[in-house]
Design an enzyme around this catalytic site. Structure first.
Site, PDB file in Angstrom:
ATOM      1  N   LYS A 105       0.588  -1.214   0.187  1.00  0.00           N
ATOM      2  CA  LYS A 105      -0.390  -0.084  -0.684  1.00  0.00           C
ATOM      3  C   LYS A 105       0.892   1.219  -0.397  1.00  0.00           C
ATOM      4  CE  LYS A 105      -4.329  -1.897   2.082  1.00  0.00           C
ATOM      5  NZ  LYS A 105      -4.902  -1.808   3.205  1.00  0.00           N
ATOM      6  N   GLU A 106       0.561   2.202  -0.870  1.00  0.00           N
ATOM      7  CA  GLU A 106       0.782   3.598  -0.782  1.00  0.00           C
ATOM      8  C   GLU A 106      -0.047   4.384  -0.917  1.00  0.00           C
ATOM      9  OE1 GLU A 106       3.043   3.942  -4.607  1.00  0.00           O
ATOM     10  OE2 GLU A 106       1.614   4.966  -5.587  1.00  0.00           O
ATOM     11  N   LYS A 142       4.272  14.827  -7.313  1.00  0.00           N
ATOM     12  CA  LYS A 142       3.514  13.942  -6.723  1.00  0.00           C
ATOM     13  C   LYS A 142       4.672  12.820  -5.604  1.00  0.00           C
ATOM     14  CE  LYS A 142      -0.268  11.730  -7.648  1.00  0.00           C
ATOM     15  NZ  LYS A 142      -1.170  10.536  -8.299  1.00  0.00           N
TER      16      LYS A 142
END
Length: 198
Positions: A106-107, A119
């Protein structure tokens, strides 16, 4: 990639305590601190696509939708856990099957700068951290070079558990370079399609 999977993960990148830095022929800058086991790698991709148009992909959730479609060999699936694409958004990314030790992670988007086209996504859970990475963050910068050209700068910053120095070799900007090429091509194709249908 021979015998191992290179993790996906950019001018002048400096390591505050870097012991060695080298510039490779593919314009990827490697910095690695042997003392602190911290490092960064970056890649620049020049394209004849305006920065604002590229940010329409990189700066939104469209990037998450396109990755498995355009680069299934890099990521098999990207799912939105929470968020709308802004800071705090969490994605779960799944690798293609058959990669030992790497299934998913997960990020979290920790920076989304819509004015400067930057970003940053930090890994917060999953197999990348379980391997021994203490910190793993990817930064995308879209740098305007003119009204119709830009540079996609992709940078990986990481920190490795000192017990696993071999992990440094797994960090590669190759998937990010491939992503830059694919996203650039996608924007061009969409523009051609719009002109043709006009």
């Amino acid at each position: 990639m021979v015998g191992r999977y290179e993790l996906p993960t950019a001018g002048s990148i400096a390591c505050a305590t870097a012991k060695r830095c080298s510039q490779t022929h593919n314009h990827t800058l490697h910095c690695f601190s042997l003392l602190e086991m911290r490092g960064s790698k970056s890649h620049d991709f020049e394209t004849d696509v305006p920065a604002a148009e590229l940010w329409g992909v990189y700066g939104t959730l469209l990037a998450a939708e396109l990755l498995p479609e355009l680069l299934p060999q890099v990521l098999a699936k990207v799912e939105l856990v929470t968020g709308d694409g802004g800071v705090g958004t969490i994605l779960e990314l799944t690798f293609p099957p058959g990669i030992p030790g790497l299934e998913r992670y997960k990020e979290k988007f920790i920076k989304v700068d819509n004015e400067n086209y930057i970003k940053e996504a930090q890994t917060i859970d999953g197999d990348i951290l379980k391997l021994g990475f203490l910190y793993y963050m990817i930064r995308f910068e879209i740098i305007a070079k003119g009204p119709a050209s830009s540079v996609i700068r992709s940078t990986i910053e990481y920190e490795i558990d000192e017990a696993h120095p071999e992990l440094e070799a797994m960090v590669s900007t190759a998937p990010l370079a491939a992503t830059a090429e694919k996203f650039s091509g996608y924007v061009k194709e969409q523009k051609i399609a719009q002109i043709s249908s006009a």
